[in-house]
Design a protein around this motif. Structure first.
Motif, PDB file in Angstrom:
ATOM      1  N   PHE A 121       4.866   2.298 -30.955  1.00 27.71           N
ATOM      2  CA  PHE A 121       5.129   1.405 -32.436  1.00 27.71           C
ATOM      3  C   PHE A 121       4.136   1.227 -33.139  1.00 27.71           C
ATOM      4  CE2 PHE A 121       5.374  -3.327 -33.453  1.00 27.71           C
ATOM      5  CZ  PHE A 121       6.420  -2.933 -34.300  1.00 27.71           C
TER       6      PHE A 121
ATOM      7  N   TRP B  72       9.079   5.443 -27.385  1.00 29.30           N
ATOM      8  CA  TRP B  72       9.458   4.404 -27.902  1.00 29.30           C
ATOM      9  C   TRP B  72      11.009   4.389 -28.244  1.00 29.30           C
ATOM     10  CZ3 TRP B  72      10.464   2.502 -33.286  1.00 29.30           C
ATOM     11  CH2 TRP B  72      10.569   1.061 -33.631  1.00 29.30           C
ATOM     12  N   ALA B  73      11.458   5.435 -28.453  1.00 26.66           N
ATOM     13  CA  ALA B  73      13.094   5.622 -28.777  1.00 26.66           C
ATOM     14  C   ALA B  73      13.962   5.653 -27.507  1.00 26.66           C
ATOM     15  CB  ALA B  73      13.172   6.755 -29.660  1.00 26.66           C
TER      16      ALA B  73
ATOM     17  N   GLN C  97       5.233   3.126 -23.383  1.00 23.87           N
ATOM     18  CA  GLN C  97       6.436   3.017 -23.930  1.00 23.87           C
ATOM     19  C   GLN C  97       6.022   2.365 -25.371  1.00 23.87           C
ATOM     20  OE1 GLN C  97       8.593   0.254 -24.614  1.00 23.87           O
ATOM     21  NE2 GLN C  97      10.215   1.184 -25.085  1.00 23.87           N
TER      22      GLN C  97
ATOM     23  N   PHE D 233       6.597   9.759 -30.794  1.00 23.26           N
ATOM     24  CA  PHE D 233       7.724   8.578 -30.899  1.00 23.26           C
ATOM     25  C   PHE D 233       8.809   8.494 -29.846  1.00 23.26           C
ATOM     26  CE2 PHE D 233       6.461   8.590 -35.459  1.00 23.26           C
ATOM     27  CZ  PHE D 233       5.385   7.757 -35.350  1.00 23.26           C
ATOM     28  N   VAL D 234       8.913   9.574 -29.098  1.00 22.23           N
ATOM     29  CA  VAL D 234       9.913   9.585 -27.933  1.00 22.23           C
ATOM     30  C   VAL D 234       9.852   8.744 -27.029  1.00 22.23           C
ATOM     31  CG1 VAL D 234      10.744  10.966 -26.199  1.00 22.23           C
ATOM     32  CG2 VAL D 234      10.177  12.244 -28.357  1.00 22.23           C
TER      33      VAL D 234
END
Length: 302
Positions: free
Chosen positions: A178, A118-119, A174, A115-116
Motif C-alpha cells: 500500500f 496487499w490484494a 501484507q 501488490f499481490v
C-alpha cells in the motif's frame, strides 16, 4: 442576509442532495460514537439492562486489579505494534517505490507481483502464515531450520520472545505494498525537469532524493502514514487468528483487549471505555500529521 443569497439560487437543491449524506453520517458515525462514549460510563452486560457506573470503568482499567495489569500490557503492545509496523512499512515502501520507479526489464511484472500481498484476503494471509509458523516440524519455517541448521522447533507464536515480532512480520509483509503504491504514484507526478536540472547542477542521487523526491512526496507520506496508523492500530485480524492476544498478553493490542472484554467477557461498558481512552491518541496523531507536517508543503511550494 438570506440563505438563498448566501448559497445562490440552487441552495434548496444543494441541501436536498446533502441531506441524505448528513443522515448517513449521523446514523453511521455520529450516533455510534456518541453512544460508545455514553456506554463507557455504564455497567452493561450483554442481554442485561445498563446501570450508571460513572468513572468506575476507567478507574478499573487504569488502576483496578481485574483489568489494570492487562490494560497496561495492551498499551505497551499497541504502541510497539503500531510504531514498528508503520515505521517499517514506511521505510520499505519508500525503498520499493524508488526501485520500481526506475526503468528496467520486467518492471511491470515486478509491480504486479509486489501488490499481490496487499490484494490477498487478510484471513487467507493470516492462515497461510500460521501454517508457516507452526511450532511442530510440519511448519515451513521449522522445517527449514531443522533441515539446514539442525535447530529444534521454534514456537514462533507461543513464545513471548517471538510472538509479537512474528505477527509484525506478517503485518509488514501484507501492508508494505500500500505504501509502495502511494509513493510510486506520487513519484510519477514529479516533473522530470526537476531531476534534470539537479543533475546539471551536480546533485548526486542522495541530494536529489532529499531535496526533490521527499518534498514532492510529503503530502502522500502524511496521508499514507495517517491512514496506515489508524488501520494498523485498529486492526484485529492478524492478532486474532495468529495469537489471540497471547502469549502472556504480549500481542494484546487495545482492539483485542476491547474484544475480549466486550465479547468474551460480555462487559460492553468496560469494552467501550478501552476505545474511548485510546481515542485522544488518534487525535494527537491526526493533529501532528495534518497541522504540523502539511503546512510545510505550502512553504516549500509543493
Amino acid at each position: 442576509m438570506r440563505s438563498g443569497t448566501l448559497l445562490g439560487r440552487d441552495w434548496r437543491l444543494a441541501w436536498t442532495f446533502l441531506a441524505p449524506l448528513g443522515l448517513i453520517i449521523v446514523a453511521l458515525i455520529a450516533y455510534p460514537f456518541a453512544y460508545g462514549i455514553v456506554l463507557s460510563f455504564q455497567h452493561k452486560l450483554i442481554g442485561a439492562p445498563a446501570t450508571w457506573a460513572g468513572l468506575s470503568n476507567y478507574t478499573d482499567l487504569l488502576f483496578g486489579e481485574q483489568y489494570g495489569g492487562v490494560f497496561r500490557a495492551s498499551v505497551v503492545a499497541s504502541v510497539l505494534y503500531t510504531g514498528v509496523a508503520v515505521g517499517a512499512k514506511l521505510v520499505l515502501g519508500m525503498c520499493m517505490a524508488l526501485l520500481l520507479n526506475e526503468r528496467f526489464r520486467g518492471r511491470t511484472v515486478m509491480r504486479g507481483l509486489l501488490f499481490v500481498p496487499w490484494a490477498l484476503p487478510t484471513v487467507i494471509v493470516a492462515l497461510t502464515w500460521r501454517w508457516m509458523y507452526e511450532g511442530s516440524d510440519h511448519g515451513l519455517f521449522n522445517l527449514v531450520l531443522g533441515d539446514l541448521f539442525g535447530i529444534g522447533p521454534v514456537q514462533f507464536l507461543a513464545d513471548p520472545r517471538w510472538a509479537l515480532w512474528s505477527v509484525l512480520l506478517v503485518v509488514i509483509w501484507q501492508g508494505t505494498p500500500f505504501y509502495t503504491m502511494m509513493f510510486l504514484a506520487g513519484m510519477q507526478a514529479i516533473p522530470a525537469d526537476q531531476y534534470e536540472a539537479a543533475s546539471i547542477d551536480g546533485a548526486n542521487v542522495f541530494r536529489r532524493f532529499f531535496h526533490i523526491t521527499l518534498p514532492w512526496l510529503r503530502p502522500a507520506i502524511v496521508i499514507t502514514t495517517l491512514l496506515s496508523t489508524i488501520w494498523t492500530a485498529n486492526s484485529i485480524n492478524f492478532i486474532f487468528i495468529l495469537t489471540n492476544g497471547g502469549p502472556v498478553n504480549t500481542t494484546l493490542t487495545f482492539p483485542m483487549l476491547a474484544y475480549q472484554i466486550g465479547i468474551q467477557g460480555r462487559e460492553l461498558g468496560a469494552s467501550s471505555a478501552v476505545s474511548v481512552i485510546f481515542f485522544p491518541l488518534f487525535l494527537v496523531i491526526i493533529y501532528v500529521l495534518t497541522k504540523r507536517m502539511l503546512p510545510a508543503d505550502a512553504k516549500a511550494g509543493v
